[in-house]
Design a protein around this motif. Structure first.
Motif, PDB file in Angstrom:
ATOM      1  N   GLU A 108      -7.008  -4.482  -2.027  1.00 34.09           N
ATOM      2  CA  GLU A 108      -7.598  -3.593  -3.036  1.00 34.09           C
ATOM      3  C   GLU A 108      -8.273  -2.391  -2.376  1.00 34.09           C
ATOM      4  OE1 GLU A 108     -10.240  -6.114  -5.266  1.00 34.09           O
ATOM      5  OE2 GLU A 108      -8.554  -7.337  -5.998  1.00 34.09           O
ATOM      6  N   ARG A 109      -9.061  -2.677  -1.331  1.00 33.19           N
ATOM      7  CA  ARG A 109      -9.790  -1.587  -0.655  1.00 33.19           C
ATOM      8  C   ARG A 109      -8.822  -0.646   0.053  1.00 33.19           C
ATOM      9  NH1 ARG A 109     -11.734   2.197  -0.175  1.00 33.19           N
ATOM     10  NH2 ARG A 109     -13.497   2.997   1.025  1.00 33.19           N
ATOM     11  N   LEU A 110      -7.820  -1.192   0.734  1.00 34.10           N
ATOM     12  CA  LEU A 110      -6.847  -0.354   1.432  1.00 34.10           C
ATOM     13  C   LEU A 110      -6.067   0.509   0.447  1.00 34.10           C
ATOM     14  CD1 LEU A 110      -5.236  -2.565   4.229  1.00 34.10           C
ATOM     15  CD2 LEU A 110      -6.509  -0.430   4.532  1.00 34.10           C
ATOM     16  N   ARG A 155      -6.981   1.528  -2.519  1.00 38.25           N
ATOM     17  CA  ARG A 155      -7.838   2.597  -3.061  1.00 38.25           C
ATOM     18  C   ARG A 155      -8.007   3.716  -2.021  1.00 38.25           C
ATOM     19  NH1 ARG A 155     -13.663   2.881  -3.605  1.00 38.25           N
ATOM     20  NH2 ARG A 155     -13.838   0.698  -2.970  1.00 38.25           N
ATOM     21  N   PHE A 156      -8.182   3.329  -0.769  1.00 39.50           N
ATOM     22  CA  PHE A 156      -8.356   4.296   0.316  1.00 39.50           C
ATOM     23  C   PHE A 156      -7.127   5.204   0.428  1.00 39.50           C
ATOM     24  CE2 PHE A 156      -8.503   5.019   5.118  1.00 39.50           C
ATOM     25  CZ  PHE A 156      -9.507   5.970   5.050  1.00 39.50           C
ATOM     26  N   VAL A 157      -5.947   4.580   0.452  1.00 35.68           N
ATOM     27  CA  VAL A 157      -4.704   5.324   0.684  1.00 35.68           C
ATOM     28  C   VAL A 157      -4.278   6.126  -0.545  1.00 35.68           C
ATOM     29  CG1 VAL A 157      -2.234   5.056   1.153  1.00 35.68           C
ATOM     30  CG2 VAL A 157      -3.911   3.730   2.466  1.00 35.68           C
ATOM     31  N   THR A 158      -4.342   5.483  -1.736  1.00 33.95           N
ATOM     32  CA  THR A 158      -3.768   6.145  -2.915  1.00 33.95           C
ATOM     33  C   THR A 158      -4.751   7.077  -3.612  1.00 33.95           C
ATOM     34  OG1 THR A 158      -4.369   4.300  -4.359  1.00 33.95           O
ATOM     35  CG2 THR A 158      -2.173   4.239  -3.361  1.00 33.95           C
ATOM     36  N   GLN A 159      -6.067   6.862  -3.429  1.00 39.00           N
ATOM     37  CA  GLN A 159      -7.041   7.727  -4.117  1.00 39.00           C
ATOM     38  C   GLN A 159      -7.839   8.582  -3.142  1.00 39.00           C
ATOM     39  OE1 GLN A 159      -9.378   5.293  -6.832  1.00 39.00           O
ATOM     40  NE2 GLN A 159      -7.541   4.210  -7.439  1.00 39.00           N
ATOM     41  N   GLU A 160      -8.589   7.931  -2.245  1.00 42.10           N
ATOM     42  CA  GLU A 160      -9.524   8.686  -1.404  1.00 42.10           C
ATOM     43  C   GLU A 160      -8.808   9.690  -0.501  1.00 42.10           C
ATOM     44  OE1 GLU A 160     -12.225   5.745   0.379  1.00 42.10           O
ATOM     45  OE2 GLU A 160     -12.151   4.712  -1.536  1.00 42.10           O
ATOM     46  N   GLU A 164     -16.770   4.317   2.475  1.00 45.57           N
ATOM     47  CA  GLU A 164     -17.367   3.046   2.056  1.00 45.57           C
ATOM     48  C   GLU A 164     -16.649   1.892   2.774  1.00 45.57           C
ATOM     49  OE1 GLU A 164     -17.250   0.091  -1.758  1.00 45.57           O
ATOM     50  OE2 GLU A 164     -16.832   2.215  -2.120  1.00 45.57           O
ATOM     51  N   PRO A 165     -17.370   1.091   3.573  1.00 48.65           N
ATOM     52  CA  PRO A 165     -16.709   0.050   4.373  1.00 48.65           C
ATOM     53  C   PRO A 165     -16.349  -1.158   3.512  1.00 48.65           C
ATOM     54  CG  PRO A 165     -19.071  -0.131   4.648  1.00 48.65           C
ATOM     55  CD  PRO A 165     -18.835   1.065   3.741  1.00 48.65           C
ATOM     56  N   LEU A 166     -15.610  -2.092   4.097  1.00 49.54           N
ATOM     57  CA  LEU A 166     -15.330  -3.360   3.416  1.00 49.54           C
ATOM     58  C   LEU A 166     -15.885  -4.488   4.267  1.00 49.54           C
ATOM     59  CD1 LEU A 166     -14.015  -5.062   1.180  1.00 49.54           C
ATOM     60  CD2 LEU A 166     -11.924  -5.100   2.564  1.00 49.54           C
ATOM     61  N   ILE A 207       0.832  -1.218   0.000  1.00 52.80           N
ATOM     62  CA  ILE A 207       0.000   0.000   0.000  1.00 52.80           C
ATOM     63  C   ILE A 207       0.866   1.268   0.000  1.00 52.80           C
ATOM     64  CG2 ILE A 207      -1.957  -1.188   1.079  1.00 52.80           C
ATOM     65  CD1 ILE A 207      -1.299   0.367   3.672  1.00 52.80           C
ATOM     66  N   ASN A 208       2.180   1.075  -0.199  1.00 53.59           N
ATOM     67  CA  ASN A 208       3.122   2.194  -0.304  1.00 53.59           C
ATOM     68  C   ASN A 208       3.084   3.117   0.910  1.00 53.59           C
ATOM     69  OD1 ASN A 208       5.115   3.700  -1.597  1.00 53.59           O
ATOM     70  ND2 ASN A 208       3.601   5.132  -2.427  1.00 53.59           N
TER      71      ASN A 208
END
Length: 312
Positions: free
Chosen positions: A297-299, A301-306, A277-279, A140-141
């Motif tokens: 995938e969810r993490l 997206r959360f870290v790099t986009q949201e 949005e929860p997982l 998740i960088n």
């Protein structure tokens, strides 16, 4: 009386775990035999910090800092190389309650914007979590900063609810001062019992975000699922604090969780105004969410986009 237990018996259940009831035993702290020690990082000698027992099979695997290096036992089941361990820094800080707290900084991702302050689950310590931290941070960088609760690993004292709160405070302070990471770049991540200090800290400080992985609403509600109100002697009252969190909150829960029922994640999601949005991981239990592809995938997206696109 609730479920045939008197108030005094309930108090005893939370003040003096473990208790005979199988359900309430889920709430007892279970520090493992330590899987690591900190050894002095110089030939000058000096006593090592850590649990008893020999450090077998460590094979000289160490992560370095100015003062301490990490030495793992076979029980840590570390799956990475010396090169990775060279990117681990370990040190000891002190909590406001006087306990010595073992801390670990895992530099997974040079130049990463975010550092995750990770509060782990009940029956593990930093040695056992170190492989997971490398895998997670790399994917998740993020860099990962973690600590052991009082009574776990090299940390002194006894595990208790009050100590959990001062333990994470000490870790937060160390991350801020020693590494100069500012709050808007810190993601608080709690897993299971680790959601308790995470929610407490997130309700008091603004940070980049909070991630609650298999969270509990409160101690009473784990032991007695029919509990509707929060009692003054209840332990770990996440449900009362989650509405005070001002940062984005990502809640992750398995629908088949056998330790902390899925209903806890749902209840926290409903009470949390800042929830994203929860997982909900279909079919996952308490300890296997990380094995499902949606988790990373969810993490990610959360870290790099949201979080990156968030307007302050």
């Amino acid at each position: 009386a609730m479920n045939g237990l008197s108030i005094s018996e309930l108090c005893c259940l939370f003040c003096c775990p473990p208790c005979p009831s199988r359900i309430a035993a889920k709430l007892a702290f279970l520090p493992p035999q330590p899987t690591y020690v900190f050894v002095p990082d110089s030939e000058a000698g000096g006593a090592s910090v850590g649990g008893g027992g020999s450090v077998r099979g460590a094979g000289g695997i160490t992560g370095t800092t100015a003062r301490w290096k990490l030495q793992l036992t076979e029980r840590a089941e570390f799956q990475y190389s010396q090169r990775e361990l060279d990117n681990v820094e370990v040190f000891v800080t002190r909590s406001s309650r006087g306990n010595r707290i073992g801390c670990m900084y895992v530099r997974c991702s040079p130049g990463a914007r975010f550092t995750v302050l990770f509060s782990h689950g009940n029956a593990v310590d930093l040695g056992q979590m170190s492989s997971f931290y490398f895998g997670l941070g790399t994917r998740i960088n993020c860099n990962i900063f973690s600590y052991d609760y009082s009574g776990y690993g090299v940390s002194t004292g006894k595990p208790s609810e009050k100590n959990l709160y001062s333990d994470i405070d000490a870790a937060w302070h160390a991350l801020r001062t020693r590494y100069g990471v500012s709050p808007e770049n810190i993601i608080l991540y709690g897993q299971s019992i680790g959601t308790v200090p995470t929610v407490d800290l997130a309700s008091r400080y603004e940070c980049a975000a909070a991630v609650l992985h298999s969270p509990l609403t409160s101690g009473m509600r784990v032991a007695f699922p029919d509990t509707k109100n929060t009692y003054c002697f209840d332990a770990f009252p996440n449900i009362e604090k989650v509405s005070k969190i001002t940062s984005p909150v990502l809640i992750i829960h398995g629908t088949e969780d056998e330790v902390i029922d899925f209903s806890h994640g749902l209840a926290l999601f409903e009470r949390c105004p800042k929830a994203v949005e929860p997982l909900w991981v279909e079919g996952a239990g308490h300890n296997d969410i990380e094995l499902y592809s949606q988790y990373l995938e969810r993490l990610r997206r959360f870290v790099t986009q949201e979080l990156v696109n968030r307007r302050n």
